[in-house]
Design a protein around this motif. Structure first.
Motif, PDB file in Angstrom:
ATOM      1  N   ALA A  58       0.845  -1.199   0.000  1.00 39.52           N
ATOM      2  CA  ALA A  58       0.000   0.000   0.000  1.00 39.52           C
ATOM      3  C   ALA A  58       0.878   1.246   0.000  1.00 39.52           C
ATOM      4  O   ALA A  58       2.041   1.224   0.428  1.00 39.52           O
ATOM      5  CB  ALA A  58      -0.916  -0.005   1.217  1.00 39.52           C
ATOM      6  N   ASP A  59       0.326   2.319  -0.505  1.00 34.54           N
ATOM      7  CA  ASP A  59       1.059   3.575  -0.591  1.00 34.54           C
ATOM      8  C   ASP A  59       1.443   4.034   0.820  1.00 34.54           C
ATOM      9  O   ASP A  59       0.567   4.306   1.650  1.00 34.54           O
ATOM     10  CB  ASP A  59       0.203   4.625  -1.282  1.00 34.54           C
ATOM     11  N   GLU A  61       2.680   6.827   1.904  1.00 35.75           N
ATOM     12  CA  GLU A  61       2.243   8.194   2.210  1.00 35.75           C
ATOM     13  C   GLU A  61       0.773   8.216   2.609  1.00 35.75           C
ATOM     14  O   GLU A  61       0.381   8.948   3.530  1.00 35.75           O
ATOM     15  CB  GLU A  61       2.476   9.094   0.992  1.00 35.75           C
ATOM     16  N   ARG A  62      -0.043   7.413   1.953  1.00 39.18           N
ATOM     17  CA  ARG A  62      -1.463   7.338   2.318  1.00 39.18           C
ATOM     18  C   ARG A  62      -1.636   6.709   3.697  1.00 39.18           C
ATOM     19  O   ARG A  62      -2.526   7.113   4.461  1.00 39.18           O
ATOM     20  CB  ARG A  62      -2.223   6.546   1.253  1.00 39.18           C
ATOM     21  N   MET A  63      -0.789   5.748   4.033  1.00 38.22           N
ATOM     22  CA  MET A  63      -0.864   5.138   5.358  1.00 38.22           C
ATOM     23  C   MET A  63      -0.517   6.156   6.443  1.00 38.22           C
ATOM     24  O   MET A  63      -1.150   6.190   7.508  1.00 38.22           O
ATOM     25  CB  MET A  63       0.089   3.942   5.433  1.00 38.22           C
ATOM     26  N   VAL A  64       0.477   6.987   6.180  1.00 37.90           N
ATOM     27  CA  VAL A  64       0.843   8.030   7.148  1.00 37.90           C
ATOM     28  C   VAL A  64      -0.312   9.001   7.347  1.00 37.90           C
ATOM     29  O   VAL A  64      -0.634   9.406   8.472  1.00 37.90           O
ATOM     30  CB  VAL A  64       2.113   8.764   6.681  1.00 37.90           C
ATOM     31  N   ARG A  65      -0.954   9.376   6.271  1.00 39.68           N
ATOM     32  CA  ARG A  65      -2.077  10.311   6.379  1.00 39.68           C
ATOM     33  C   ARG A  65      -3.248   9.695   7.142  1.00 39.68           C
ATOM     34  O   ARG A  65      -3.937  10.387   7.911  1.00 39.68           O
ATOM     35  CB  ARG A  65      -2.521  10.742   4.980  1.00 39.68           C
ATOM     36  N   LEU A  66      -3.497   8.413   6.967  1.00 36.49           N
ATOM     37  CA  LEU A  66      -4.548   7.751   7.726  1.00 36.49           C
ATOM     38  C   LEU A  66      -4.224   7.736   9.218  1.00 36.49           C
ATOM     39  O   LEU A  66      -5.105   7.964  10.064  1.00 36.49           O
ATOM     40  CB  LEU A  66      -4.745   6.323   7.212  1.00 36.49           C
ATOM     41  N   MET A  67      -2.973   7.468   9.559  1.00 35.66           N
ATOM     42  CA  MET A  67      -2.577   7.472  10.969  1.00 35.66           C
ATOM     43  C   MET A  67      -2.705   8.863  11.574  1.00 35.66           C
ATOM     44  O   MET A  67      -3.166   9.014  12.720  1.00 35.66           O
ATOM     45  CB  MET A  67      -1.139   6.975  11.107  1.00 35.66           C
ATOM     46  N   LEU A 111      -8.639   2.799  -1.154  1.00 39.37           N
ATOM     47  CA  LEU A 111      -8.442   2.803   0.292  1.00 39.37           C
ATOM     48  C   LEU A 111      -7.926   1.440   0.743  1.00 39.37           C
ATOM     49  O   LEU A 111      -8.545   0.421   0.470  1.00 39.37           O
ATOM     50  CB  LEU A 111      -9.763   3.130   0.997  1.00 39.37           C
ATOM     51  N   PRO A 112      -6.791   1.377   1.437  1.00 35.54           N
ATOM     52  CA  PRO A 112      -6.298   0.077   1.911  1.00 35.54           C
ATOM     53  C   PRO A 112      -7.190  -0.496   2.993  1.00 35.54           C
ATOM     54  O   PRO A 112      -7.912   0.229   3.691  1.00 35.54           O
ATOM     55  CB  PRO A 112      -4.897   0.405   2.451  1.00 35.54           C
ATOM     56  N   THR A 115      -6.996  -4.077   8.097  1.00 31.73           N
ATOM     57  CA  THR A 115      -5.971  -5.014   8.562  1.00 31.73           C
ATOM     58  C   THR A 115      -4.599  -4.683   7.977  1.00 31.73           C
ATOM     59  O   THR A 115      -3.571  -4.902   8.622  1.00 31.73           O
ATOM     60  CB  THR A 115      -6.363  -6.439   8.182  1.00 31.73           C
ATOM     61  N   THR A 116      -4.584  -4.135   6.767  1.00 27.20           N
ATOM     62  CA  THR A 116      -3.312  -3.708   6.179  1.00 27.20           C
ATOM     63  C   THR A 116      -2.701  -2.574   6.987  1.00 27.20           C
ATOM     64  O   THR A 116      -1.480  -2.520   7.187  1.00 27.20           O
ATOM     65  CB  THR A 116      -3.533  -3.258   4.734  1.00 27.20           C
ATOM     66  N   LEU A 117      -3.538  -1.664   7.464  1.00 29.56           N
ATOM     67  CA  LEU A 117      -3.044  -0.564   8.296  1.00 29.56           C
ATOM     68  C   LEU A 117      -2.482  -1.087   9.612  1.00 29.56           C
ATOM     69  O   LEU A 117      -1.441  -0.604  10.093  1.00 29.56           O
ATOM     70  CB  LEU A 117      -4.179   0.428   8.552  1.00 29.56           C
TER      71      LEU A 117
END
Length: 490
Positions: A58-59, A61-67, A111-112, A115-117
């Protein structure tokens, strides 16, 4: 005219929605998106993934923004994923739209899964990605001018309730020490007890009655439903440990406070700007605040070499001679609220000693008195009194983290998860201060050239007014000089 009654809302079949227009111009997400570049995370996580084998990750940068969304607005991951499908601002901040959530496609960003997050956070936590994010955000605050090169720091610690109940405490049972002969005989006895039983003998026993069985099961269920009575029992971290969260410790700061399972969070804050320079979670212990803060102050010299810590403000718990001496040794001025500001006399002894141990104790005692007197003289001079008053901003940072960003209680269990929550909370707080600073920053340098017409118009008007005033005063001055020679009776 009276409005007509509508039975139902009929949406249009084809709609065109611009996600950028749905987000207000002054929204915090738009300011956050402009304040920091999150693309650097690609370089940090590149060694964690392979280029040829496995599924595409997964991207990051998108994971950071979700966190960041989860901690900025104090949402759990489950709650965040429930709100994402109907919140335009959240989707815009993550680079998504409504189509990517409702009808995901492999040909466009999606959107990931939740569980991936969770797995990504576990992987990043193991390899120190969150620590790199914290250092990067503080470097951005330094580069923007929010944190000055000469830093007046403040240190403080706060307790955080663990995600475990007191009823999960169980007594620690140590394994008994046996000799080899006793261990072998114990194994033989267990093997004999576990031998198979004759089924004919087992069937010959009469079955228990249903009434007796139901009564025993009811009693067992009632005992399991009611918590254990703790009255009259003593608990300590040396004898008991939580089964739910083994890293949590019983802790209280004052005598009248009730002891709960807690962690400690330690912050080093720039008292001038309110930026959290370093944060650390630790096990709850009496001396943890002083020990962890010294490690943080030492690490800051290598993490951010462009800044230098001049003073360190702290409360009375940090006023030990060992802590004050360590600050003096590192070239920092301790601004600690000492309990007594009277200078102590240097101890002397009537007789000399030739024992090395006694002589060493005497030297240590003299050194402690000298260190205390040096710190007291700094307090009595009052030179840093205004800086020491700003130490309350450490308390403000903890209050903001607990009331707004959910640091009043641990989200997960374990010291590593507590450290992750502490780092992400501090990152969000620093980003808020960076956005506020860039919004209110005065227009100097290159920013002053953005409105040249208004500047030229204002300068022209000012010069014209000054020329007009000088001409008026030049006309009035000769007339006043002539009339000054006549008598008042004229």
């Amino acid at each position: 005219m009276k409005a007509r009654k509508s039975s139902a809302i009929q949406p249009q079949m084809f709609q065109f929605v611009d996600m950028d227009e749905l987000v207000p111009k002054k929204h915090i997400l738009r300011q956050l998106n402009e304040a920091l570049d999150f693309s650097v995370v690609h370089d940090w996580v590149a060694p964690l993934y392979t280029e040829r084998t496995g599924r595409p990750a997964a991207d990051p940068e998108r994971m950071v923004r979700l966190m960041l969304l989860s901690y900025l607005f104090n949402h759990s991951e489950r709650e965040l994923y429930q709100l994402l499908s109907m919140h335009a601002g959240y989707l815009w901040f993550c680079g998504l739209d409504f189509e990517s959530v409702q009808r995901p496609s492999p040909n466009r960003p999606s959107l990931p899964d939740r569980t991936t997050l969770v797995k990504t956070r576990k992987l990043w936590r193991k390899h120190g990605i969150f620590e790199q994010m914290m250092i990067h955000v503080v470097d951005q605050c330094i580069a923007a001018g929010l944190v000055k090169p000469d830093v007046h720091a403040g240190v403080d610690g706060s307790q955080v309730r663990a995600n475990a109940s007191v009823h999960s405490l169980q007594e620690i049972t140590l394994a008994p020490v046996h000799s080899i002969e006793e261990y072998l005989s114990e194994l033989a006895r267990q093997d004999q007890d576990e031998m198979p039983v004759d089924p004919k003998k087992e069937d010959s026993d009469p079955p228990p009655s249903s009434s007796v069985r139901s009564a025993s099961e009811t009693t067992r269920l009632q005992e399991e439903a009611v918590h254990e009575d703790f009255h009259g029992k003593k608990f300590s971290n040396a004898t008991h440990r939580s089964v739910t969260d083994p890293d949590a410790r019983l802790y209280k700061k004052s005598k009248g406070q009730e002891a709960y399972l807690r962690y400690l969070v330690h912050n080093v804050v720039d008292v001038t700007s309110g930026v959290i320079l370093s944060t650390q979670a630790s096990l709850a212990a009496g001396t943890a605040e002083r020990e962890i803060s010294l490690r943080q102050l030492t690490a800051l010299r290598f993490q951010h070499p462009t800044i230098r810590i001049r003073t360190v403000s702290a409360d009375k718990a940090y006023g030990t001679p060992e802590y004050l001496g360590a600050l003096f040794a590192q070239g920092m001025i301790p601004l600690v609220s000492l309990r007594n500001l009277e200078l102590e006399p240097i101890p002397t002894w009537k007789r000399q000693t030739h024992e090395a141990e006694k002589q060493q104790k005497r030297e240590v005692k003299v050194q402690e008195v000298l260190i205390k007197n040096k710190a007291k003289r700094i307090q009595l001079e009052g030179k840093y009194r205004q800086i020491q008053k700003r130490r309350t901003r450490c308390e403000h940072a903890f209050a903001e983290a607990k009331t707004v960003h959910g640091l009043d209680r641990a989200r997960s269990r374990g010291l590593e998860n507590m450290q992750e929550q502490t780092l992400l909370t501090a990152i969000v707080q620093n980003l808020k201060r960076l956005c506020r600073f860039k919004k209110k920053r005065p227009q100097t340098g290159s920013l002053a050239c953005q409105n040249p017409e208004s500047v030229i118009r204002e300068e022209t008007l000012t010069s014209a007014i000054s020329r007009l005033c000088s001409a008026i005063f030049s006309c009035i001055r000769p007339f006043h000089t002539v009339n000054r020679h006549f008598s008042p009776d004229f």
